[in-house]
Design a protein around this motif. Structure first.
Motif, PDB file in Angstrom:
ATOM      1  N   ILE A 121      34.412 -41.540 -56.647  1.00 64.94           N
ATOM      2  CA  ILE A 121      35.418 -40.180 -56.992  1.00 64.94           C
ATOM      3  C   ILE A 121      34.708 -39.020 -56.548  1.00 64.94           C
TER       4      ILE A 121
ATOM      5  N   GLN B 250      36.969 -34.827 -58.283  1.00 64.26           N
ATOM      6  CA  GLN B 250      38.142 -35.480 -59.045  1.00 64.26           C
ATOM      7  C   GLN B 250      39.563 -35.218 -58.030  1.00 64.26           C
TER       8      GLN B 250
ATOM      9  N   ILE C 177      39.399 -40.377 -53.863  1.00 66.52           N
ATOM     10  CA  ILE C 177      39.010 -41.669 -54.488  1.00 66.52           C
ATOM     11  C   ILE C 177      39.036 -42.714 -53.330  1.00 66.52           C
TER      12      ILE C 177
ATOM     13  N   THR D 189      43.130 -40.055 -58.944  1.00 71.47           N
ATOM     14  CA  THR D 189      41.920 -40.153 -59.622  1.00 71.47           C
ATOM     15  C   THR D 189      41.712 -40.549 -60.895  1.00 71.47           C
TER      16      THR D 189
ATOM     17  N   LEU E  14      38.582 -41.859 -63.220  1.00 69.14           N
ATOM     18  CA  LEU E  14      37.545 -40.667 -63.716  1.00 69.14           C
ATOM     19  C   LEU E  14      37.633 -40.894 -65.284  1.00 69.14           C
TER      20      LEU E  14
END
Length: 158
Positions: free
Chosen positions: A106, A109, A112, A133, A137
């Motif tokens: 990732i 944020q 990905i 994400t 996350l």
């Protein structure tokens, strides 16, 4: 840049999307893989991209079940860890997490690259897509909190 989601199913596609994800990172990179076997963290191109990211103040967090392959096969990554240890943290998962088999990276944020199972190349890359994400996350943060110290700049032991 508009949201872009791309499925992939080969090693070459994974490497290409991973390189793109790394190049988009400015502030944070959060990665999880059981052993980083196919990530090419010791490759000169990956090293150059990570060095550029870290020189600009980025922070790198890696979590893994084990790191023997990194220690054995990625001397450039070990030098990177030595040179930028203040910006890199590597953690080893606890035994209770060893059943986890997905793999992802990732960036900020926002981007990905994820493989649905670490033994296979099938996955997807999503760029400019914070909504894609979010779940990974949250998963990474849980893994991170339940993991302990791993590879250090002056010693091995991930």
């Amino acid at each position: 840049m508009d949201r872009l989601v791309v499925p992939f199913s080969t090693r070459a596609e994974f490497q290409m999307h991973l390189a793109t994800c790394l190049s988009h990172a400015e502030h944070t990179l959060q990665m999880f893989d059981p052993d980083y076997d196919i990530w090419e963290l010791g490759h000169s191109g990956t090293d150059a991209g990570l060095r550029r990211f870290l020189q600009n103040g980025g922070r790198l967090q890696l979590a893994a079940h084990e790191g023997k392959r990194l220690e054995r096969d990625a001397p450039r990554f070990l030098r990177l860890l030595r040179d930028y240890g203040h910006l890199i943290e590597v953690r080893r998962t606890s035994k209770s997490l060893r059943q986890l088999t997905d793999s992802f990276c990732i960036a900020d944020q926002f981007h990905i690259v994820r493989r649905f199972h670490a033994d296979h190349f099938r996955g997807e890359a999503a760029f400019n897509s914070p909504q894609d994400t979010r779940t990974s996350l949250e998963r990474f943060l849980t893994i991170w909190l339940e993991s302990g110290p791993g590879l250090l700049a002056n010693s091995t032991g991930l």
